[in-house]
Design a protein around this motif. Structure first.
Motif, PDB file in Angstrom:
ATOM      1  N   TYR A 115       9.671  -9.157   7.315  1.00  0.00           N
ATOM      2  CA  TYR A 115      10.433  -8.327   8.240  1.00  0.00           C
ATOM      3  C   TYR A 115      10.849  -9.025   9.530  1.00  0.00           C
ATOM      4  O   TYR A 115      11.450  -8.409  10.393  1.00  0.00           O
ATOM      5  CB  TYR A 115       9.649  -7.057   8.575  1.00  0.00           C
ATOM      6  N   SER A 116      10.540 -10.295   9.665  1.00  0.00           N
ATOM      7  CA  SER A 116      10.915 -11.022  10.874  1.00  0.00           C
ATOM      8  C   SER A 116      11.292 -12.448  10.503  1.00  0.00           C
ATOM      9  O   SER A 116      11.032 -12.900   9.394  1.00  0.00           O
ATOM     10  CB  SER A 116       9.755 -11.027  11.870  1.00  0.00           C
ATOM     11  N   ARG A 117      11.915 -13.107  11.462  1.00  0.00           N
ATOM     12  CA  ARG A 117      12.239 -14.515  11.262  1.00  0.00           C
ATOM     13  C   ARG A 117      11.947 -15.260  12.557  1.00  0.00           C
ATOM     14  O   ARG A 117      12.043 -14.703  13.651  1.00  0.00           O
ATOM     15  CB  ARG A 117      13.693 -14.687  10.850  1.00  0.00           C
ATOM     16  N   THR A 118      11.604 -16.511  12.406  1.00  0.00           N
ATOM     17  CA  THR A 118      11.348 -17.351  13.565  1.00  0.00           C
ATOM     18  C   THR A 118      12.158 -18.630  13.426  1.00  0.00           C
ATOM     19  O   THR A 118      12.487 -19.051  12.317  1.00  0.00           O
ATOM     20  CB  THR A 118       9.839 -17.630  13.726  1.00  0.00           C
ATOM     21  N   PHE A 119      12.482 -19.223  14.553  1.00  0.00           N
ATOM     22  CA  PHE A 119      13.326 -20.413  14.566  1.00  0.00           C
ATOM     23  C   PHE A 119      13.187 -21.091  15.918  1.00  0.00           C
ATOM     24  O   PHE A 119      12.605 -20.527  16.851  1.00  0.00           O
ATOM     25  CB  PHE A 119      14.790 -20.031  14.304  1.00  0.00           C
ATOM     26  N   LEU A 120      13.742 -22.297  16.025  1.00  0.00           N
ATOM     27  CA  LEU A 120      13.863 -22.955  17.318  1.00  0.00           C
ATOM     28  C   LEU A 120      15.223 -22.567  17.881  1.00  0.00           C
ATOM     29  O   LEU A 120      16.246 -22.701  17.207  1.00  0.00           O
ATOM     30  CB  LEU A 120      13.760 -24.477  17.167  1.00  0.00           C
TER      31      LEU A 120
END
Length: 180
Positions: A115-120
């Protein structure tokens, strides 16, 4: 017996099934009526920043409005909720001023979470995002579940992504910032 069923009972069964179907529909939110105290079963298809702020305050969140985005403090971490598409979608965003988070760590988060995403971000610093679509209409309970999912995701993301990349993670400085 078959003759009796076809001539007498079949129409009654159909009428009963139809009545049950109508009763079932009457007890669920169907019309996209204006949400509010007078109609708690109403569906939200869009929100203004003020409406979102009001809903979150009633839900016990520490929030304030700034430049049409809702600033939300979750366990002393500054986060942002921004509305897009004429208020029919909400984006949760949090980022940290931290440079030493590996892409492997971020990729593992994205592989293992739904349900989420992470990135730089553009500055090479870790960010967490989540989106919520209101366009088809959602009841208040779904909004509240989204808020809870944001809180839970942030807690796990902090432990799994931020803390390992920050010796003394308390010094990792949260920075709100969602592009409108």
């Amino acid at each position: 017996m078959r003759k009796i069923f076809r001539s007498t009972l079949a129409p009654l069964c159909l009428a009963g099934a139809f009545a049950l179907m109508l009763l079932g529909c009457a007890g669920t939110p169907s019309a996209l009526a204006a949400p509010g105290k007078e109609n708690p079963a109403a569906l939200y298809t869009s929100l203004t920043p003020v409406q979102l702020l009001d809903i979150m305050r009633k839900d016990g969140c520490t929030v304030e409005l700034k430049d049409d985005v809702v600033l939300w403090k979750i366990h002393n971490v500054n986060t942002v909720l921004a509305l897009y598409d004429q208020g029919s979608s909400i984006q949760f965003y949090v980022g940290f001023n931290l440079k030493n988070v590996s892409l492997d760590t971020l990729n593992e988060w994205n592989r293992s979470k739904r349900y989420s995403r992470t990135f730089l971000d553009a500055n090479g610093q870790p960010a967490l995002q989540m989106d919520f679509d209101l366009a088809t209409g959602v009841p208040l309970i779904q909004l509240q579940r989204f808020f809870a999912t944001c809180e839970t995701s942030l807690a796990y993301w902090y432990e799994e992504v931020i803390k390992p990349g920050a010796p003394g993670a308390a010094g990792a400085e949260p920075r709100p910032g969602a592009k409108k």
